[in-house]
Design an enzyme around this catalytic site. Structure first.
Site, PDB file in Angstrom:
ATOM      1  N   CYS A  70      10.082  10.234  -3.285  1.00  0.00           N
ATOM      2  CA  CYS A  70       8.894   9.600  -3.657  1.00  0.00           C
ATOM      3  C   CYS A  70       7.846   9.370  -2.403  1.00  0.00           C
ATOM      4  O   CYS A  70       8.208   8.719  -1.537  1.00  0.00           O
ATOM      5  CB  CYS A  70       8.745   8.313  -4.379  1.00  0.00           C
ATOM      6  SG  CYS A  70       7.180   7.421  -4.566  1.00  0.00           S
TER       7      CYS A  70
ATOM      8  N   CYS B 290       5.988   6.353  -1.845  1.00  0.00           N
ATOM      9  CA  CYS B 290       6.820   5.218  -1.585  1.00  0.00           C
ATOM     10  C   CYS B 290       7.172   4.977   0.281  1.00  0.00           C
ATOM     11  O   CYS B 290       7.184   3.966   0.602  1.00  0.00           O
ATOM     12  CB  CYS B 290       8.347   5.373  -2.072  1.00  0.00           C
ATOM     13  SG  CYS B 290       8.285   5.395  -4.092  1.00  0.00           S
TER      14      CYS B 290
END
Length: 302
Positions: A48, A51
């Site tokens: 991700c 993230c």
């Protein structure tokens, strides 16, 4: 996404504030721990990208809170059960737990100021929350999003009618949209004791520049006049105002500095005085102000 390795006591203290957890340890690390201080849970995964942007901001803000909040990170690929139970469908997802239950949260990567504001609200630090909102509003205005900035500034004024920074920011939003009357009305509410604060001085300078730029003339017409007569200082001066109104700060600097170099005495030192007003409007920390002051000093004291 592991916490950076620290040494000695710093590492031990950091491990108390920021840790990775598992399904098995979630009850201890989050539910039980949140009965002492609020706990943020960062649901993430190695693949991700957002993230990787958000987690360092969370860690920085948690460390800055100095124990008032903790951060627990859960890799959803390795431990899918809890995010599944909580209905997490996209990441990054952050949940705040307090007294054993989730009380707040957000989805997606937020800018640093909004992360700080989220934590400030969670721990009841209203002053930090307000400062973070001001940073976000000013960032939105600098990025050209006057509507978002105006909403944040207006909310700040609702909470504190004497917030000079918010009033100045809202006035600049009106200036950005061409509503100079409302800009002036907004600045009029600033308490006299705060009338000389840096944000208000900047907003007043911006308002005066906007008024004068309206009568400065068209950029292309002014450039044509200067091309025909490079010594036409008045057209060059007007061009600087018009360029600044367009957001071309570098162009405005160049034209005014050219006047100073060619004819320092023009209109009673008007170009230098105009530069100083531009610096007020842009703010002391703006890169254009810093560069402009350096170039002006080099020119005056060479």
């Amino acid at each position: 996404m592991e916490t950076p390795i620290l040494s000695g006591g710093a590492a031990a203290a950091d491990a108390e504030l920021i840790k990775n957890t598992t399904t098995k340890d979630f009850m201890r690390d989050v539910i039980d721990a949140s009965r002492q201080v609020p706990v943020l849970v960062d649901f993430w995964a190695p693949w991700c990208g957002p993230c990787r942007q958000l987690t360092p901001l969370l860690e920085k803000a948690v460390r800055a809170a100095k124990g008032a909040v903790k951060l627990v990170k859960l890799n959803i690929d390795e431990h899918p059960q809890i995010p599944g139970q909580m209905g997490v469908q996209s990441i990054p997802a952050v949940f705040a737990f307090q007294d054993g239950r989730p009380v707040d949260g957000f989805m997606g990567a937020l800018p640093e100021a909004r992360v700080k504001a989220f934590i400030a609200r969670l721990i009841g630090d209203e002053s930090a929350d307000a400062a973070a909102d001001m940073e976000t509003a000013e960032g939105a205005l600098a990025a050209g999003d006057a509507n978002t900035a105006a909403q944040l500034f207006a909310e700040a004024l609702q909470n504190d009618a004497e917030n000079a920074r918010a009033a100045a920011g809202l006035a600049k939003c009106y200036i950005k949209t061409g509503d100079l009357v409302r800009a002036e009305q907004t600045l009029a509410i600033v308490p006299p004791a705060k009338a000389d604060s840096a944000p208000v001085v900047s907003a007043r300078a911006s308002l005066d520049l906007a008024r004068r730029a309206a009568s400065a003339g068209d950029v292309e017409t002014l450039r044509a006049k200067i091309e025909a007569d490079p010594n036409d200082a008045q057209s060059r001066f007007d061009l600087a105002l018009a360029l600044n109104a367009r957001g071309d700060r570098q162009g405005a600097l160049d034209e005014l500095l050219t006047i100073i170099r060619k004819d320092r005495a023009f209109n009673d030192d008007a170009a230098r005085k105009q530069l100083l007003q531009l610096f007020d409007a842009w703010g002391a920390s703006d890169p254009a102000t810093i560069l402009g002051r350096q170039r002006l000093s080099s020119l005056l004291f060479a």
